[in-house]
Design a protein around this motif. Sequence first.
Motif, short mmCIF file in Angstrom:
data_model
loop_
_atom_site.label_atom_id
_atom_site.label_comp_id
_atom_site.label_asym_id
_atom_site.label_seq_id
_atom_site.Cartn_x
_atom_site.Cartn_y
_atom_site.Cartn_z
N LYS A 1 -8.31 8.82 -2.25
CA LYS A 1 -9.55 8.20 -1.76
C LYS A 1 -9.44 6.68 -1.81
CE LYS A 1 -12.73 11.94 -3.03
NZ LYS A 1 -13.88 12.33 -3.89
N LYS A 2 -8.90 6.19 -2.94
CA LYS A 2 -8.76 4.74 -3.10
C LYS A 2 -7.81 4.17 -2.06
CE LYS A 2 -7.64 1.18 -6.51
NZ LYS A 2 -7.18 0.93 -7.90
N GLU B 1 -9.52 4.01 1.28
CA GLU B 1 -10.48 2.90 1.33
C GLU B 1 -9.76 1.57 1.53
OE1 GLU B 1 -12.57 3.24 -2.31
OE2 GLU B 1 -13.78 4.97 -1.68
#
Length: 222
Positions: free
Chosen positions: A112-113, A116
């Motif tokens: 997810k990081k 992003e």
Amino acid sequence: MALTFSDLHTEEGVKSLEEHLVGKTYISGDQLSVDDVKVYAAVSKKPTDAFSNASRWYDCVASHLAKSFPGKAVGVSIGGSAAAQAEAPASAAADEDDDDMDLFGDETEEEKKAAEEREAAKKDTKKPKESGKSSVLMEVKPWDDETDMKKLEACVRAVEMPGLLWGASKLVPVGYGIKKLTIMLTIVDDLVSPDNLIEDYLTSEPNNEYIQSVDIVAFNKI
């Protein structure tokens, strides 16, 4: 609208896949999706060259999956009646799953990081980059000692363009009663070329009535 493919382990089934892929790269949309993985899993082997679209699609999906699963594979084939019996309930269960099911498991915090950060990087590339600036010192020379230096400086400062800012100036004696004008200016590098400023504006008509020549004495990046 949901798509349906049947008997993809048969030539007839592969033919229907071939017809669907005419003019398409993926099963649905313009990117690899769960739909492609589901159909890929149902195709028992790579389609022959007789089914060029299906064969190309099969290689494309295989390439993406190879990147997602970098471990060395020895090759596995599934056979026997037990496998055939298990296939039907497995297919039924897959149809009941949500279309957005992630076949590769839940997304981790690290993934997810990373996603992003990629999105943030894309946005940054869309932002216009600020151009650099430079500080320039010019010497503006008149024709002779009879040149009106006030009018000469007025001609210089009358030159206006985006990215150009005139600064401090002073008159410096040269000899025989002649003075030259030294003047500071700040420019935005992408908008103003000092050479063009001199050739196209300062030493061209009507300014060349007062200005004989212009020299760049100092040029420094800010």
